[in-house]
Enzyme design. Sequence first.
Site, PDB file in Angstrom:
ATOM      1  N   LYS A  14     -24.917 -25.373  44.961  1.00 31.48           N
ATOM      2  CA  LYS A  14     -25.142 -25.645  43.536  1.00 31.48           C
ATOM      3  C   LYS A  14     -26.488 -25.075  43.120  1.00 31.48           C
ATOM      4  CE  LYS A  14     -28.480 -28.945  44.111  1.00 31.48           C
ATOM      5  NZ  LYS A  14     -29.883 -28.758  43.705  1.00 31.48           N
ATOM      6  N   ASP A 141     -26.728 -35.900  45.457  1.00 31.37           N
ATOM      7  CA  ASP A 141     -26.060 -34.631  45.152  1.00 31.37           C
ATOM      8  C   ASP A 141     -24.646 -34.546  45.725  1.00 31.37           C
ATOM      9  OD1 ASP A 141     -28.295 -33.748  43.817  1.00 31.37           O
ATOM     10  OD2 ASP A 141     -28.968 -32.380  45.397  1.00 31.37           O
TER      11      ASP A 141
END
Length: 302
Positions: A14, A141
């Site tokens: 990401k 996350d």
Amino acid sequence: MSVTAGVRVRVPAKVNVQLAVGAARPDGFHDLANVFLAVGLYDEITVTPADELRITCTGPDAAQVPLDHTNLAARAALALAERHGIDPRVHIHIAKDIPVAGGMAGGSADGAGALLACDTLWSLGSSRDELLAICAELGSDVPFSLIGGAALGTGRGEQLTPLEVGGSFHWVFAVADGGLSTPTVFREFDRRTEGTPVPAPSADPALLDALRTGDATALAGALSNDLQPAALTLRPSLADTLTAGTTAGALASLVSGSGPTTAFLTKDPDAAEEVAQALLTSGTCRTTRVATSPARGATVVG
């Protein structure tokens, strides 16, 4: 048993196109407005039956990956097994391609990938909400690594709202030597902001609009990372990398998450290749990677 037997899951890295950080909370975490974008760099997690839980890892920087039960992939298997009364006797193999300790959620990706792989191997059929709840226990996350695409993360980043993306965005990632510890970067953020009011984090409407319309130029103007000054204090050389990328024609540059990987948004694939080559030539990074976003979240591929 070969690591190619069993269940194989592909899970993306990401980039944080916005990372707005609030003041430290009593529990030590920070409230965030964290706009995640999954990018097409992947780890592959293969889970096979074994006599005991063990982890192996291959790929770039594999030597930096812990192979004990502190690894998020192992913790994911243990958490899922405990919830269902299963003995987690599996071999988890991580084929690493996401930079390690680079602010791109590689460890979180491995946790999400192992969770989906074990759920599939054990034929549990857990709902997405069940898997997301375990992900949130594992780390801030990890839930996004499971769903991919684009999302706004609030709370400490684990409460996700999917976002619409109207096109593809082209990125170059410059990988630095060594890693940066996320807790250390947050401590430096706290030190830098001590005694000053820290506004409550919120998503930037202009950035969300740029994602929705697929406008790379508008997105470039809206990228932000409240942790970047702290990361640059801890690793001043990253400033040279950021300058090299923008000089080479990137639309914008920023530190990815807590760093030390730096991210460069470009107008198209050709520009990405040019920026990547210029960064390598500049000598300000160890290697570069080109990738496109958005990317799918954790997906069973074999």
